[in-house]
Design an enzyme around this catalytic site. Structure first.
Site, PDB file in Angstrom:
ATOM      1  N   HIS A   1     -41.705   1.611  39.534  1.00 17.31           N
ATOM      2  CA  HIS A   1     -40.784   1.853  38.430  1.00 17.31           C
ATOM      3  C   HIS A   1     -39.427   2.345  38.952  1.00 17.31           C
ATOM      4  CE1 HIS A   1     -39.634   3.965  34.568  1.00 17.31           C
ATOM      5  NE2 HIS A   1     -40.105   2.840  34.097  1.00 17.31           N
TER       6      HIS A   1
ATOM      7  N   LYS B   1     -35.798   2.701  40.642  1.00 14.01           N
ATOM      8  CA  LYS B   1     -34.588   1.890  40.562  1.00 14.01           C
ATOM      9  C   LYS B   1     -33.532   2.524  41.453  1.00 14.01           C
ATOM     10  CE  LYS B   1     -36.300   2.523  36.015  1.00 14.01           C
ATOM     11  NZ  LYS B   1     -37.159   1.405  35.906  1.00 14.01           N
TER      12      LYS B   1
ATOM     13  N   ASP C   1     -25.727  -0.768  53.329  1.00 12.16           N
ATOM     14  CA  ASP C   1     -25.284  -0.499  54.712  1.00 12.16           C
ATOM     15  C   ASP C   1     -25.804   0.825  55.257  1.00 12.16           C
ATOM     16  OD1 ASP C   1     -23.874  -2.860  54.451  1.00 12.16           O
ATOM     17  OD2 ASP C   1     -21.927  -1.908  54.142  1.00 12.16           O
TER      18      ASP C   1
ATOM     19  N   HIS D   1     -32.095   5.282  27.556  1.00 15.05           N
ATOM     20  CA  HIS D   1     -33.077   5.148  28.631  1.00 15.05           C
ATOM     21  C   HIS D   1     -32.884   6.226  29.706  1.00 15.05           C
ATOM     22  CE1 HIS D   1     -34.950   2.426  31.877  1.00 15.05           C
ATOM     23  NE2 HIS D   1     -35.859   2.504  30.950  1.00 15.05           N
TER      24      HIS D   1
HETATM   25  C1  LIG Z   1     -40.898   4.060  30.294  1.00 17.30           C
HETATM   26  O1  LIG Z   1     -39.820   3.423  30.916  1.00 17.30           O
HETATM   27  C2  LIG Z   1     -39.868   2.015  30.930  1.00 17.30           C
HETATM   28  C3  LIG Z   1     -38.671   1.470  31.616  1.00 17.30           C
HETATM   29  O2  LIG Z   1     -38.009   2.407  32.366  1.00 17.30           O
HETATM   30  C4  LIG Z   1     -39.974   1.467  29.546  1.00 17.30           C
HETATM   31  O3  LIG Z   1     -40.008   0.061  29.556  1.00 17.30           O
HETATM   32  C5  LIG Z   1     -41.194   2.024  28.888  1.00 17.30           C
HETATM   33  O4  LIG Z   1     -41.317   1.556  27.592  1.00 17.30           O
HETATM   34  C6  LIG Z   1     -41.114   3.531  28.909  1.00 17.30           C
HETATM   35  N1  LIG Z   1     -42.208   4.114  28.218  1.00 17.30           N
HETATM   36  C7  LIG Z   1     -43.481   4.015  28.542  1.00 17.30           C
HETATM   37  C8  LIG Z   1     -44.410   4.683  27.623  1.00 17.30           C
HETATM   38  O5  LIG Z   1     -43.841   3.433  29.513  1.00 17.30           O
END
Ligand SMILES: *[C@@H]1O[C@H](CO)[C@@H](O)[C@H](O)[C@H]1NC(C)=O
Ligand SMILES: *[C@@H]1O[C@H](CO)[C@@H](O)[C@H](O)[C@H]1NC(C)=O
Ligand SMILES: *[C@@H]1O[C@H](CO)[C@@H](O)[C@H](O)[C@H]1NC(C)=O
Ligand SMILES: *[C@@H]1O[C@H](CO)[C@@H](O)[C@H](O)[C@H]1NC(C)=O
Ligand SMILES: *[C@@H]1O[C@H](CO)[C@@H](O)[C@H](O)[C@H]1NC(C)=O
Ligand SMILES: *[C@@H]1O[C@H](CO)[C@@H](O)[C@H](O)[C@H]1NC(C)=O
Ligand SMILES: *[C@@H]1O[C@H](CO)[C@@H](O)[C@H](O)[C@H]1NC(C)=O
Ligand SMILES: *[C@@H]1O[C@H](CO)[C@@H](O)[C@H](O)[C@H]1NC(C)=O
Ligand SMILES: *[C@@H]1O[C@H](CO)[C@@H](O)[C@H](O)[C@H]1NC(C)=O
Ligand SMILES: *[C@@H]1O[C@H](CO)[C@@H](O)[C@H](O)[C@H]1NC(C)=O
Length: 494
Positions: free
Chosen positions: A203, A205, A210, A418
């Site tokens: 998960h 990111k 370089d 997010h």
């Molecule tokens: C957690 O994060 C991801 C992407 O970062 C998201 O797609 C997902 O729905 C989120 N929640 C859960 C419960 O995984």
């Protein structure tokens, strides 16, 4: 008979004749002197031995211990890199703040900067890839930024820049097309089978350029992450020490991304790090003295010395004195994906403890969209219920909703906050995980932890910048106190 006469007095003096007793005591005294002399002799010999030993060996031992300490300190005392730290954000189209609100450079712009300046290598740790809107079969202009970034990535190899991509196993043909394109452009791609390795997903990111510059944050390799989803990250330039430490985490994904790989246990020593929550890197960020480290999850993927992501979160909460502001998409004291269901109060307990024991002001800014889980709101209400002005239990929970026009509502998996960060009066924490059990136990995630006590000159500290982002969102029109929400479904689906 004599035998008993001699020994009886000592055991039962009152039953025995006095003369016998005297005799027995004298004998005993002599024996004691003898023992004493022997003891002293042995002691002297021992002391002599120790002195001789010291004379010959101790100077050598002393010097080795000094050099070892020097080596360890040499690793910890930082780094003279002129690191430049930029807080970066994606603000979804149509989300408008009041005039004079804090604004940060865009993630899109910083990705473009990183790519156009890349000279030798780009390493990307990613969850999934949908950089064009082929995946939704739509043709929205806001996909242009993602498509441009993909084009830049596809050009790297021609320019002599190597590209390595670690990615979770794609779960749809749409997620396969970018990866196929990357491969045909000459990129090295490894699919890290986290579901098999740990029962989680990759998960994480981040980008490392370089071995010198890097980006870390909530944005996925998804066109929506640049224009339709609210994201927060950090881009750090000219910072080899930190970039190389982050690359060790990348190397661990790369290692377990080989076909049929298993997780090494223990990890070879070159995956170890001296930088962690107890001995952070001493480094200047924008000229300001800072203590910095990178934490990682899940524990089996970490080399020696790496702080677990959960430990880093808990220690930051535990050391907060005034406030803990948390902005995460999902928060739940459960292992959301486990069967049977499991309660997981590891973070929750520390938040309640901070509120109850130290009267720390705790604020949670959590996201709501149509894919949110109803149980999350029940647990959040339970945290908010602890609020008591009279007892100074100072905890508040707000829900952030990204507005969407009719057109925007048609875009799947978009229009959500997010963010995954935390800020206290002392520390800025920028992560990649949702806050629920699975993310720390099985799923791979990484966070950057920065402690800057004071800023050089007049410039803001990173902590101040992140606090400003939190407060902007907290007081914005898009946040609502959880207790004022009658039905979360209504609020989140508009
Ligand atoms: C957690 O994060 C991801 C992407 O970062 C998201 O797609 C997902 O729905 C989120 N929640 C859960 C419960 O995984
Ligand atoms: C936020 O709400 C206030 C009061 O309703 C309104 O005056 C203001 O224009 C709104 N701001 C934005 C950016 O929507
Ligand atoms: C924004 O800043 C300008 C210039 O500093 C000021 O005149 C204006 O009143 C500010 N607006 C708000 C809403 O604070
Ligand atoms: C997206 O679709 C366009 C047109 O259908 C095609 O040319 C392009 O190769 C596709 N991109 C990817 C990454 O699949
Ligand atoms: C990084 O260092 C180079 C060379 O010293 C300099 O030209 C460049 O402006 C620096 N980049 C940033 C973002 O500070
Ligand atoms: C450690 O060394 C091995 C073997 O040379 C290499 O494959 C791996 O990438 C190295 N790990 C790191 C973190 O540099
Ligand atoms: C991985 O395992 C599969 C099935 O066990 C086997 O067929 C394959 O040859 C292995 N691949 C490598 C690179 O070892
Ligand atoms: C909490 O108490 C203070 C004074 O003790 C008062 O000024 C404040 O309005 C109260 N806040 C709430 C939300 O009740
Ligand atoms: C931040 O750094 C200072 C020293 O510069 C240290 O005293 C303090 O404990 C650190 N705080 C945290 C939460 O790590
Ligand atoms: C650090 O310096 C860069 C380049 O001057 C600037 O863009 C950035 O906002 C600064 N970061 C902080 C936290 O002040």
């Amino acid at each position: 008979m004599k035998f008993t006469a001699q020994y009886k007095p000592i055991l039962f003096p009152e039953e025995t004749d006095n003369t016998v007793l005297q005799h027995g005591l004298q004998l005993e005294k002599a024996r004691k002197y003898h023992r004493c002399a022997l003891f002293i002799a042995v002691l002297l010999t021992l002391l002599l031995c120790v002195m001789v030993f010291q004379l010959f060996f101790f100077p050598i031992f002393l010097s080795t211990s000094q050099t070892t300490t020097e080596i360890i300190l040499g690793q910890d005392v930082g780094c003279d890199d002129p690191c430049s730290f930029v807080l970066v954000e994606s603000i979804p189209e149509g989300l408008v703040y009041d005039a004079n609100s804090t604004i940060n450079p865009s993630i899109f712009q910083s990705w473009l900067n990183l790519l156009t300046n890349a000279k030798s290598s780009v390493d990307i740790a990613s969850f999934y890839w949908t950089m064009t809107n082929n995946d939704t079969k739509t043709h929205v202009s806001s996909a242009g930024q993602g498509e441009l970034i993909l084009q830049e990535l596809l050009k790297l190899k021609q320019r002599g820049v190597s590209l390595r991509v670690a990615v979770n196993p794609p779960n749809s043909p749409q997620q396969q097309s970018d990866i196929s394109a990357l491969k045909s452009s000459g990129a090295d791609v490894r699919v890290v089978n986290m579901p098999i390795l740990t029962g989680g997903v990759l998960h994480t990111k981040f980008w490392v350029i370089d071995d010198k510059h890097f980006y870390i944050g909530s944005a996925n390799m998804d066109w929506r992450s640049l224009t339709q989803v609210k994201e927060l990250g950090a881009t750090i330039y000219n910072c080899s020490c930190l970039a190389q430490d982050l690359d060790k985490i990348f190397e661990s994904y790369w290692t377990v991304g080989l076909p049929n790989a298993t997780i090494p246990s223990p990890w070879p020593v070159n995956f170890s790090t001296p930088y962690n929550k107890d001995t952070p890197m001493q480094i200047k960020l924008n000229g300001t003295e800072s203590q910095v480290y990178l934490s990682s999850s899940p524990p089996p993927l970490s080399g020696e010395g790496r702080t677990d992501d959960l430990q880093s979160i808990v220690s930051i909460i535990d050391t907060a004195k005034k406030f803990v502001y948390i902005s995460v998409m999902d928060y739940s004291p459960t292992e959301e994906f486990s069967h049977p269901r499991r309660y997981w109060p590891d973070i929750d307990n520390h938040l309640r403890k901070a509120v109850f024991e130290r009267h720390v002001n705790v604020r949670l800014l959590i996201s709501c969209w149509k894919n949110s889980r109803p149980s999350m709101f029940t647990f959040l209400r339970s945290l908010a219920a602890l609020y008591n002005n009279k007892s100074h239990y100072d905890i508040e929970v707000k829900i952030f909703v990204v507005p969407a026009s009719a057109e925007q509502k048609k875009i799947p998996y978009a229009r959500v906050n997010h963010n995954k960060y935390m800020v206290t009066e002392a520390v800025a924490y920028i992560g990649t995980s949702n806050w629920s059990g699975d993310y720390f136990l099985n799923t791979a995630g990484t966070a950057l932890v920065v402690n800057q006590t004071k800023s050089a000159g007049t410039s803001e500290t990173i902590q101040m910048k992140l606090q400003a982002v939190f407060e902007r969102d907290w007081y914005s029109n898009y946040s609502r106190t959880i207790s004022t929400l009658s039905s979360w479904t209504e609020t989140c689906t508009f």
